[in-house]
Motif scaffolding. Structure first.
Motif, short mmCIF file in Angstrom:
data_model
loop_
_atom_site.label_atom_id
_atom_site.label_comp_id
_atom_site.label_asym_id
_atom_site.label_seq_id
_atom_site.Cartn_x
_atom_site.Cartn_y
_atom_site.Cartn_z
N LEU A 104 93.23 0.39 5.20
CA LEU A 104 93.80 1.47 6.00
C LEU A 104 94.09 0.98 7.42
O LEU A 104 95.17 1.23 7.96
N ARG A 105 93.16 0.24 8.02
CA ARG A 105 93.40 -0.30 9.36
C ARG A 105 94.60 -1.25 9.35
O ARG A 105 95.44 -1.23 10.24
N GLU A 106 94.67 -2.10 8.31
CA GLU A 106 95.78 -3.05 8.21
C GLU A 106 97.11 -2.32 8.07
O GLU A 106 98.11 -2.69 8.69
N ALA A 107 97.14 -1.25 7.28
CA ALA A 107 98.36 -0.46 7.13
C ALA A 107 98.75 0.18 8.46
O ALA A 107 99.93 0.21 8.82
N MET A 108 97.77 0.66 9.19
CA MET A 108 98.05 1.30 10.48
C MET A 108 98.61 0.29 11.48
O MET A 108 99.41 0.66 12.34
N MET A 109 98.25 -0.95 11.35
CA MET A 109 98.75 -1.99 12.27
C MET A 109 100.24 -2.26 12.09
O MET A 109 100.87 -2.85 12.95
N LYS A 110 100.80 -1.84 10.98
CA LYS A 110 102.21 -2.09 10.70
C LYS A 110 103.12 -0.93 11.13
O LYS A 110 104.33 -1.03 11.06
#
Length: 174
Positions: free
Chosen positions: A14-20
């Motif tokens: 979820l954090r990785e997705a938010m970074m995009k």
């Protein structure tokens, strides 16, 4: 894999997705999250207010003091996309097949950016719904959402022709 490891992996996804997500989309989600009817805990709410002050809040999401904001902002960011996905899936929304979910996401592709769809999938993957595992698997394998792991992405696997050649023209042994 135990439940705690799975939860940690899905939190990281979820954090990785938010970074995009673009800074504009993230700021809009922060505005929604801070104005929503149900407020998060005070410390999280204050962290979201602090994030709103940054010109580009995206890189700050990885900092420990802002990590607790991620689920709340992700919920605000993905709410409309999730609602539309459920509408498109209709009766199959609780437990869609991979093909049904992919068809629904293709329908939404013109209305939502791939990073927003990725956040929605990552959000659902955390929820414990019957479709959670499917959403997590799709994030890990579909290159559209930018979270496909190198080990699962066929394009990332080096071929024999791509192997380095030593000074004598021979390929190293594996």
């Amino acid at each position: 894999m135990d439940v705690e490891t799975t939860r940690q992996n899905r939190d990281a996804t979820l954090r990785e997705a938010m970074m995009k997500v673009s800074p504009t989309e993230l700021k809009a989600a922060l505005n929604l999250a801070t104005q929503a009817g149900t407020r998060p805990p005070k410390a999280v709410y204050n962290a979201m207010l602090a994030l709103r002050r940054h010109h580009d809040p995206v890189p700050y999401l990885t900092r420990p003091q802002y990590r607790p904001t991620v689920p709340f902002v992700a919920a605000a960011l993905s709410e409309e996309c999730l609602t539309r996905t459920v509408e498109v899936l209709g009766d199959n929304s609780e437990n869609p097949t991979r093909e049904q979910l992919l068809a629904a996401l293709d329908t939404l592709d013109s209305d939502f950016a791939d990073p927003v769809i990725a956040v929605m999938l990552a959000w659902v993957a955390q929820d414990g719904l019957p479709s959670s595992d499917l959403c997590a698997e799709l994030l890990a394998t579909d290159p559209r959402y930018g979270l496909a792991t190198e080990s699962t992405s066929p394009e990332s696997q080096p071929s024999v022709e791509d192997s380095p050649v030593d000074d004598e023209g021979a390929k190293p042994k594996a």
